[in-house]
Design an enzyme around this catalytic site. Structure first.
Site, PDB file in Angstrom:
ATOM      1  N   ASP A 180       1.006  -1.216   0.193  1.00 58.51           N
ATOM      2  CA  ASP A 180      -0.132   0.009   0.045  1.00 58.51           C
ATOM      3  C   ASP A 180       1.020   1.200   0.196  1.00 58.51           C
ATOM      4  O   ASP A 180       1.123   1.778   0.974  1.00 58.51           O
ATOM      5  CB  ASP A 180      -0.825  -0.047   1.359  1.00 58.51           C
ATOM      6  CG  ASP A 180      -1.846   0.901   1.361  1.00 58.51           C
ATOM      7  OD1 ASP A 180      -2.163   1.715   0.105  1.00 58.51           O
ATOM      8  OD2 ASP A 180      -2.628   1.299   2.080  1.00 58.51           O
TER       9      ASP A 180
ATOM     10  N   LYS B 259      14.818   0.157   8.415  1.00 56.37           N
ATOM     11  CA  LYS B 259      14.616  -1.061   7.586  1.00 56.37           C
ATOM     12  C   LYS B 259      16.080  -1.199   6.998  1.00 56.37           C
ATOM     13  O   LYS B 259      16.726  -0.430   6.066  1.00 56.37           O
ATOM     14  CB  LYS B 259      13.773  -0.712   6.691  1.00 56.37           C
ATOM     15  CG  LYS B 259      13.374  -1.899   5.988  1.00 56.37           C
ATOM     16  CD  LYS B 259      11.978  -2.019   5.045  1.00 56.37           C
ATOM     17  CE  LYS B 259      11.765  -3.160   4.296  1.00 56.37           C
ATOM     18  NZ  LYS B 259      10.231  -3.154   3.693  1.00 56.37           N
TER      19      LYS B 259
ATOM     20  N   GLY C 157      10.777 -13.598   2.882  1.00 58.10           N
ATOM     21  CA  GLY C 157      10.597 -14.974   2.457  1.00 58.10           C
ATOM     22  C   GLY C 157       9.526 -15.899   3.761  1.00 58.10           C
ATOM     23  O   GLY C 157       9.550 -17.056   3.762  1.00 58.10           O
TER      24      GLY C 157
ATOM     25  N   ASN D 256      16.429   0.060  -5.331  1.00 56.47           N
ATOM     26  CA  ASN D 256      15.947   0.626  -6.488  1.00 56.47           C
ATOM     27  C   ASN D 256      16.057   2.337  -6.756  1.00 56.47           C
ATOM     28  O   ASN D 256      15.457   2.878  -7.579  1.00 56.47           O
ATOM     29  CB  ASN D 256      14.543   0.221  -6.832  1.00 56.47           C
ATOM     30  CG  ASN D 256      14.335  -1.300  -6.758  1.00 56.47           C
ATOM     31  OD1 ASN D 256      15.205  -2.105  -7.621  1.00 56.47           O
ATOM     32  ND2 ASN D 256      13.342  -1.804  -6.156  1.00 56.47           N
ATOM     33  N   THR D 257      16.609   2.829  -5.581  1.00 52.08           N
ATOM     34  CA  THR D 257      16.944   4.360  -5.832  1.00 52.08           C
ATOM     35  C   THR D 257      18.229   4.376  -5.683  1.00 52.08           C
ATOM     36  O   THR D 257      19.013   4.187  -4.705  1.00 52.08           O
ATOM     37  CB  THR D 257      16.228   5.002  -4.496  1.00 52.08           C
ATOM     38  OG1 THR D 257      14.850   4.916  -4.762  1.00 52.08           O
ATOM     39  CG2 THR D 257      16.539   6.625  -4.841  1.00 52.08           C
TER      40      THR D 257
ATOM     41  N   PHE E 270      10.093   3.746  -5.599  1.00 54.69           N
ATOM     42  CA  PHE E 270       9.279   4.532  -4.665  1.00 54.69           C
ATOM     43  C   PHE E 270       8.382   5.425  -5.602  1.00 54.69           C
ATOM     44  O   PHE E 270       8.187   6.644  -5.624  1.00 54.69           O
ATOM     45  CB  PHE E 270      10.077   5.526  -4.035  1.00 54.69           C
ATOM     46  CG  PHE E 270      11.001   5.008  -2.878  1.00 54.69           C
ATOM     47  CD1 PHE E 270      10.865   3.820  -2.497  1.00 54.69           C
ATOM     48  CD2 PHE E 270      11.990   5.725  -2.265  1.00 54.69           C
ATOM     49  CE1 PHE E 270      11.513   3.237  -1.281  1.00 54.69           C
ATOM     50  CE2 PHE E 270      12.788   5.402  -1.402  1.00 54.69           C
ATOM     51  CZ  PHE E 270      12.672   3.768  -0.946  1.00 54.69           C
TER      52      PHE E 270
ATOM     53  N   ASN F 228       6.343   4.347   6.093  1.00 56.94           N
ATOM     54  CA  ASN F 228       7.807   4.071   5.645  1.00 56.94           C
ATOM     55  C   ASN F 228       8.246   5.345   4.783  1.00 56.94           C
ATOM     56  O   ASN F 228       7.458   5.688   3.970  1.00 56.94           O
ATOM     57  CB  ASN F 228       7.726   3.101   4.859  1.00 56.94           C
ATOM     58  CG  ASN F 228       9.153   2.561   4.393  1.00 56.94           C
ATOM     59  OD1 ASN F 228       9.570   2.961   3.675  1.00 56.94           O
ATOM     60  ND2 ASN F 228       9.444   1.136   4.620  1.00 56.94           N
TER      61      ASN F 228
ATOM     62  N   ASN G 227      15.012  -5.924   3.678  1.00 57.53           N
ATOM     63  CA  ASN G 227      14.606  -5.433   2.629  1.00 57.53           C
ATOM     64  C   ASN G 227      14.911  -6.436   1.519  1.00 57.53           C
ATOM     65  O   ASN G 227      15.145  -7.654   1.975  1.00 57.53           O
ATOM     66  CB  ASN G 227      15.099  -4.044   2.169  1.00 57.53           C
ATOM     67  CG  ASN G 227      14.274  -3.158   1.508  1.00 57.53           C
ATOM     68  OD1 ASN G 227      13.677  -3.655   0.595  1.00 57.53           O
ATOM     69  ND2 ASN G 227      14.050  -1.861   1.714  1.00 57.53           N
ATOM     70  N   THR G 228      14.746  -6.310   0.539  1.00 62.10           N
ATOM     71  CA  THR G 228      14.750  -7.019  -0.638  1.00 62.10           C
ATOM     72  C   THR G 228      16.466  -7.258  -1.174  1.00 62.10           C
ATOM     73  O   THR G 228      17.108  -6.362  -0.606  1.00 62.10           O
ATOM     74  CB  THR G 228      14.246  -6.737  -2.237  1.00 62.10           C
ATOM     75  OG1 THR G 228      14.711  -5.150  -2.360  1.00 62.10           O
ATOM     76  CG2 THR G 228      12.675  -6.716  -2.112  1.00 62.10           C
TER      77      THR G 228
ATOM     78  N   TYR H  26      10.484  -0.932  -8.447  1.00 60.07           N
ATOM     79  CA  TYR H  26       9.478   0.193  -8.572  1.00 60.07           C
ATOM     80  C   TYR H  26      10.105   1.746  -8.329  1.00 60.07           C
ATOM     81  O   TYR H  26       9.872   2.450  -9.154  1.00 60.07           O
ATOM     82  CB  TYR H  26       8.592  -0.048  -7.297  1.00 60.07           C
ATOM     83  CG  TYR H  26       7.212  -0.732  -7.550  1.00 60.07           C
ATOM     84  CD1 TYR H  26       6.279  -0.182  -8.498  1.00 60.07           C
ATOM     85  CD2 TYR H  26       7.028  -1.933  -6.912  1.00 60.07           C
ATOM     86  CE1 TYR H  26       5.358  -0.838  -8.778  1.00 60.07           C
ATOM     87  CE2 TYR H  26       5.837  -2.476  -7.229  1.00 60.07           C
ATOM     88  CZ  TYR H  26       5.153  -2.168  -7.880  1.00 60.07           C
ATOM     89  OH  TYR H  26       3.837  -2.978  -8.153  1.00 60.07           O
TER      90      TYR H  26
ATOM     91  N   SER I  75      16.184   0.404   0.256  1.00 60.90           N
ATOM     92  CA  SER I  75      15.839  -0.154  -1.300  1.00 60.90           C
ATOM     93  C   SER I  75      16.961  -0.143  -2.190  1.00 60.90           C
ATOM     94  O   SER I  75      17.710   0.894  -2.153  1.00 60.90           O
ATOM     95  CB  SER I  75      14.571   0.652  -1.608  1.00 60.90           C
ATOM     96  OG  SER I  75      14.501   0.644  -2.964  1.00 60.90           O
TER      97      SER I  75
END
Length: 401
Positions: free
Chosen positions: A96, A244, A324, A208-209, A146, A172, A273-274, A144, A206
């Site tokens: 979300d 995180k 996981g 991805n940034t 963010f 977050n 995180n991932t 993604y 993350s």
């Protein structure tokens, strides 16, 4: 059906209607096997685009078109940052992103939830496609970056959904991709959401940034947390702040984070995180896509990171287990390794809302099997830095009778 007799037509209509009614009943009541073996695979077949499927789930939650899937047991009642929970199972950030699904999230039965990541200004995120299902591996790769509506719109969404909130809601916080001052972005987030957030999560992990993960390094992390905590402490409401972290950390990085977290009296860590790594076990056709890998292939790495951080912080900082987790046994292992509560995301997207009830039921059965009266008795008992039960000071409220 012009070639059918009137009786045959009536029979066909009755059969079709019966199947539709059964389909609707199993969907609305959250039948576990039906969701896992029929509904969710059908959804992936007819909606192959991962991001579109994600958005549809968010819409269903927004309108409350989801089943109630909670499981109740006194053994599962616990505490998180001083807030009572019906169970230790929450929904992680990433699902979300804009606080649009709060109604459905709590209806399903999550005891707590985390929205975001949100940044000060709205941003589109990375180019599409950016979500890839690895169905064979029970995993997802996302990049993604963010995408979100920004602080102002997310704040309005939270305020408008307050009547549906039945447990703690975390925010977050992230930084805009082209921000000239990353630290200021996080400080601004604390200021913006302090009245509505039950806890904050500082997301510097993350993948991805570009450049974000460098803020896990000691000097940058100290600067960031000092500014965030100073802002938090200046406000009327003291909101817990959690950090995180990534699973792809060296031992030196973990030691530094543990030392900083203890020195700054951080309220908690979310682990993890991932990952940007790709285990050899992956078989899905999208395994080479760039981005963060989540789901079952992340389980062992996230668990190892949690175990290490619990030892390095000497069990003195609350830990949220993530990465996981898809069964009660996964959740139990994470708790016995040092997590006070756990979160899921990928297993929720794969198995649907009934996964909440299944994990809670299985966890309750494991606690009962081992003669434990509550979740808090299990926290850290498999780790070497375990405080004694007396040191844990478990409230009598949580001791099952």
């Amino acid at each position: 059906m012009p070639f059918l007799s009137p009786k045959a037509k009536s029979f066909a209509i009755a059969v079709t209607g019966g199947h539709a009614a059964l389909f609707g009943y199993l969907t609305w009541t959250g039948h576990e096997q039906f969701y896992r073996e029929v509904l969710m695979p059908l959804g992936r077949t007819f909606i192959p685009d991962g991001e579109m499927g994600h958005n549809l789930m968010v819409k269903a939650c927004h309108y409350g078109l989801v089943p109630r899937c909670s499981y109740h047991s006194k053994r599962l009642k616990t505490e998180f940052c001083g807030m009572e929970l019906n169970s230790p199972l929450g929904l992680a950030a990433g699902f979300d992103k804009n606080a649009e699904a709060i109604r459905g999230i709590y209806r399903i039965g999550f005891s707590f939830a985390e929205i975001g990541s949100v940044t000060p200004l709205p941003q589109e995120g990375n180019p599409k496609p950016r979500v890839f299902r690895l169905v064979e591996d029970r995993a997802i790769i996302n990049r993604y970056g963010f995408p979100n509506v920004g602080h102002a719109a997310a704040l309005k969404n939270i305020t408008d959904s307050r009547q549906y909130k039945t447990g703690p809601l975390g925010v977050n916080l992230g930084a805009n991709k082209n921000s000239p001052d990353v630290v200021a972005d996080y400080v601004e987030g604390v200021r913006a959401f302090s009245d509505v957030a039950d806890f904050f999560v500082i997301n510097v992990s993350s993948p991805n940034t570009p450049g974000l993960r460098v803020h896990q390094q000691r000097d940058k992390l100290e600067t960031l947390l000092e500014a965030v905590l100073k802002e938090r402490d200046s406000l009327p409401k003291r909101v817990p702040v959690l950090l995180k972290i990534a699973p792809d950390l060296s031992l030196q990085d973990k030691q530094s984070i543990a030392e900083v977290a203890l020195a700054k009296k951080l309220d908690g860590l979310i682990i993890s995180n991932t990952t940007t790594t790709r285990p050899d076990t992956l078989t899905g056709p999208h395994q080479t896509e760039q981005g963060g890998l989540s789901g079952e292939p992340l389980r062992e790495l996230a668990l190892e990171t949690l175990q290490a951080m619990y030892r390095l912080t000497q069990g003195k900082i609350l830990i949220v287990g993530l990465g996981g987790i898809s069964t009660g046994a996964d959740a139990y292992e994470r708790i016995r390794s040092g997590a006070s509560v756990v979160q899921i995301y990928t297993s929720f997207s794969q198995d649907g809302p009934p996964v909440v009830r299944r994990i809670e039921r299985e966890l309750d059965e494991l606690l009962q099997r081992d003669g434990l009266a509550c979740v808090q008795e299990a926290v850290g008992i498999d780790n070497t830095s375990t405080p004694s039960l007396a040191e844990k000071k478990i409230p009598q409220t949580f001791l099952a009778k």
